[in-house]
Design an enzyme around this catalytic site. Structure first.
Site, PDB file in Angstrom:
ATOM      1  N   ARG A 167      58.869  45.554  13.034  1.00  0.00           N
ATOM      2  CA  ARG A 167      58.237  44.689  12.051  1.00  0.00           C
ATOM      3  C   ARG A 167      58.966  43.353  12.044  1.00  0.00           C
ATOM      4  O   ARG A 167      60.172  43.286  12.289  1.00  0.00           O
ATOM      5  CB  ARG A 167      58.301  45.308  10.638  1.00  0.00           C
ATOM      6  CG  ARG A 167      57.333  46.448  10.397  1.00  0.00           C
ATOM      7  CD  ARG A 167      55.893  45.960  10.321  1.00  0.00           C
ATOM      8  NE  ARG A 167      54.960  47.009   9.965  1.00  0.00           N
ATOM      9  CZ  ARG A 167      54.375  47.828  10.813  1.00  0.00           C
ATOM     10  NH1 ARG A 167      54.649  47.730  12.102  1.00  0.00           N
ATOM     11  NH2 ARG A 167      53.520  48.738  10.407  1.00  0.00           N
ATOM     12  N   GLU A 201      52.838  36.787  10.008  1.00  0.00           N
ATOM     13  CA  GLU A 201      51.643  37.080  10.806  1.00  0.00           C
ATOM     14  C   GLU A 201      50.372  36.770  10.006  1.00  0.00           C
ATOM     15  O   GLU A 201      50.349  36.979   8.794  1.00  0.00           O
ATOM     16  CB  GLU A 201      51.641  38.555  11.201  1.00  0.00           C
ATOM     17  CG  GLU A 201      52.829  38.938  12.064  1.00  0.00           C
ATOM     18  CD  GLU A 201      52.828  40.426  12.412  1.00  0.00           C
ATOM     19  OE1 GLU A 201      51.833  41.122  12.091  1.00  0.00           O
ATOM     20  OE2 GLU A 201      53.814  40.893  12.987  1.00  0.00           O
ATOM     21  N   HIS A 261      51.081  41.271  17.802  1.00  0.00           N
ATOM     22  CA  HIS A 261      51.164  42.555  17.084  1.00  0.00           C
ATOM     23  C   HIS A 261      50.108  43.507  17.634  1.00  0.00           C
ATOM     24  O   HIS A 261      49.265  44.033  16.900  1.00  0.00           O
ATOM     25  CB  HIS A 261      51.000  42.368  15.579  1.00  0.00           C
ATOM     26  CG  HIS A 261      51.540  43.533  14.800  1.00  0.00           C
ATOM     27  ND1 HIS A 261      51.961  43.436  13.490  1.00  0.00           N
ATOM     28  CD2 HIS A 261      51.742  44.840  15.141  1.00  0.00           C
ATOM     29  CE1 HIS A 261      52.377  44.624  13.056  1.00  0.00           C
ATOM     30  NE2 HIS A 261      52.248  45.484  14.043  1.00  0.00           N
TER      31      HIS A 261
END
Length: 313
Positions: free
Chosen positions: A232, A261, A279
């Site tokens: 993460r 993000e 991602h």
């Protein structure tokens, strides 16, 4: 019997959405022109929520759903779900572990190759004509014999280690406790980073791991080292990462996740020694279908009064 009513915060895959639509009365908050109005209308009847790791569900949203029984997320990570609010209400939470392990581990290896062998730069060198104009591409770094430190040796961390071994890489790790394996165990992330040529973050997100890859850890990886993140964005101190990459105190980074993000910091994305992925480590048709099916199957188990397949709470 009326169908249970389900609130969709984030959509599932098409086939699984079709299954949900057959089994339940769906309310598409994700598509609503006026989400507040839709929620006000249906909130008292909502018994289940479908979401994703990026969308999650907040404490305020949970409080607005008095009949809520279960939150099913199509993700392993639950850091965007207010678990404390769910636990206080006795609301079940399910996620989708295991099915994405292989794809995420594959991405970690891909990022290692991209950064250490400069695959993206090599592509650009050929495509631009620089090979013909400037001659051979600069030499890169071999993988064999290098030390890979894995931060978090859970399912995904172990799968990354398994993939590293055929490349002739040495494996070290840090975790809450030493595992029964032949890898070298380190007590702290800093000690692991000092040993590593390639440092891979494979730990869950959330408050407990925020900035676990600190400025000290980044400095310890060093000017010839590489940082890989398939965990993460919150796991790493991104400002310190940018500073170290700019200053040459960290050699390179391969990143699938970011602090902000989907709008990654331009100060990071414009650096020449960074390889990027949006991602997308679990982003294959096969894995996303399997994750989506776990959401469907967990909801089916819940409403049938059976044991949940992959419970978090």
């Amino acid at each position: 019997m009326p169908k249970p009513e389900v609130l969709i915060l984030s959509p599932n895959r098409p086939d699984q959405m079709a299954q949900l639509d057959t089994l339940y009365t769906l309310h598409r908050l994700d598509l609503a022109k006026d989400p507040a109005a839709l929620l006000a209308e249906v909130a008292p009847r909502i018994r289940a929520v479908v979401t994703t790791g990026g969308r999650g569900i907040t404490a305020a949203e949970i409080a607005a759903l008095p009949a809520l029984e279960i939150v099913a997320t199509s993700s392993v990570g639950t850091d965007a779900i207010d678990l404390a609010a769910c636990k206080a209400r006795g609301i079940a939470v399910t996620n989708t572990p295991d099915v994405l392990t292989d794809d995420v581990a594959d991405m970690a290896l891909g990022l290692i190759l991209m950064t250490r062998r400069r695959l993206v730069d090599g592509h650009a060198y050929v495509a631009s004509g620089d090979w013909a104009q400037k001659g051979p591409f600069p030499l890169t770094s071999a993988l064999k014999g290098k030390k890979v430190g894995i931060l978090g040796l859970g399912r995904i961390g172990q799968a990354i280690a398994d993939r590293c071994l055929p490349f002739g890489l040495q494996i070290g790790y840090t975790a809450r406790s030493a595992k029964a394996n032949d890898f070298q165990f380190f007590e702290t992330p800093e000690a692991l980073a000092s040993w590593s040529d390639i440092f891979v973050a494979a730990t869950p997100g959330g408050a407990d791991t925020k900035h676990l890859v600190s400025a000290k850890v980044i400095e310890a990886i060093g000017p010839n080292g590489t940082f890989i993140n398939i965990a993460r964005g919150s796991v790493v101190d991104e400002a310190a990462l940018i500073d170290a990459l700019k200053g040459g105190r960290l050699g390179s980074a391969g990143l699938d996740v970011f602090a902000s993000e989907p709008k990654a910091d331009p100060a990071l994305t414009q650096l020449p020694n960074v390889s990027l992925s949006p991602h997308h480590a679990s982003g294959t048709v096969e894995t996303r279908d399997a994750m989506a099916q776990l959401v469907v199957d967990n909801l089916a188990a819940h409403f049938a009064g059976a044991a949940l397949l992959t419970p978090v709470l």
